[in-house]
Design an enzyme around this catalytic site. Sequence first.
Site, PDB file in Angstrom:
ATOM      1  N   ASP A 103      41.051  43.932  26.860  1.00  0.00           N
ATOM      2  CA  ASP A 103      41.241  42.500  26.768  1.00  0.00           C
ATOM      3  C   ASP A 103      39.847  41.871  26.842  1.00  0.00           C
ATOM      4  OD1 ASP A 103      42.554  39.883  27.023  1.00  0.00           O
ATOM      5  OD2 ASP A 103      41.899  39.998  29.102  1.00  0.00           O
TER       6      ASP A 103
ATOM      7  N   ASP B  45      38.759  37.935  27.613  1.00  0.00           N
ATOM      8  CA  ASP B  45      38.522  36.968  28.690  1.00  0.00           C
ATOM      9  C   ASP B  45      39.127  37.459  30.000  1.00  0.00           C
ATOM     10  OD1 ASP B  45      37.352  34.643  27.107  1.00  0.00           O
ATOM     11  OD2 ASP B  45      39.231  34.980  26.030  1.00  0.00           O
TER      12      ASP B  45
ATOM     13  N   ASP C 106      43.324  42.405  32.448  1.00  0.00           N
ATOM     14  CA  ASP C 106      43.476  41.697  33.724  1.00  0.00           C
ATOM     15  C   ASP C 106      44.762  40.882  33.780  1.00  0.00           C
ATOM     16  OD1 ASP C 106      42.582  39.692  31.863  1.00  0.00           O
ATOM     17  OD2 ASP C 106      42.077  38.424  33.583  1.00  0.00           O
TER      18      ASP C 106
END
EC number: 3.1.3.18
Length: 231
Positions: A20, A22, A178
């Site tokens: 991922d 950001d 995240d």
Amino acid sequence: MRTQAGMNTLPDRVEGVLFDLDGTLLDSAPDLYAALVRQCVEEEVAPPDFAIVRAVVSRGSRAILRCAFGDRGEAGVEALVPRYLALYEQAMAEDTHAFDGIEALLGTLEQRGIRWGVVTNKPGFLTDPLLDRIGWSARAAAVVSGDTLPVKKPDPAPVRLACDTAGIDPSRSLFVGDDRRDVQAGAAAGLYTVAVRWGYLDGGDPDTWQADAVIDHPGQLLRLLAPEVSA
């Protein structure tokens, strides 16, 4: 670092690692917040605290805007999206930076011939120039943005496309993120999933996402891959 017995087994030969963007590779919250502050000034609204915004950045621009303009309703928030994205695009790499340990992690993967790529829900018109400004465009073996396909994470299709583009076998690859949606997408695509604790987390607890492993620092991913990969 924690691994869960009884879930997917770490591949004995890792071909690729997908991330991922950001909150996993990049701490982009400062610039996302700065754009919101500029819009608040334009709209003559007091900006919310940074901590409130940082907690929701994984949900996208509308969630960020609700932090300041939620009282305007969904239609009011939707009307603010184009201006917010324009403000963010103007300065989206001013304070955005890789999390501590990420550059070393990517460099070691490259040295070992392990291809890495990005699967993000961020739209392509923001993803591509951001990666270019950070200096990663030529390094990533695959970049799949939120509008590359008609669907986005947690749908596994973007992850599968990234594997195809990078030329890596999903069963010999990892997906690192995240957010619970990262784990869901990676698992459904057949990758070994790794949740990180240093990102935005969307207010959730990575230990409850059923990832195959949970790590506290990028260096732990290298240790997870050892002895094949070592710092």
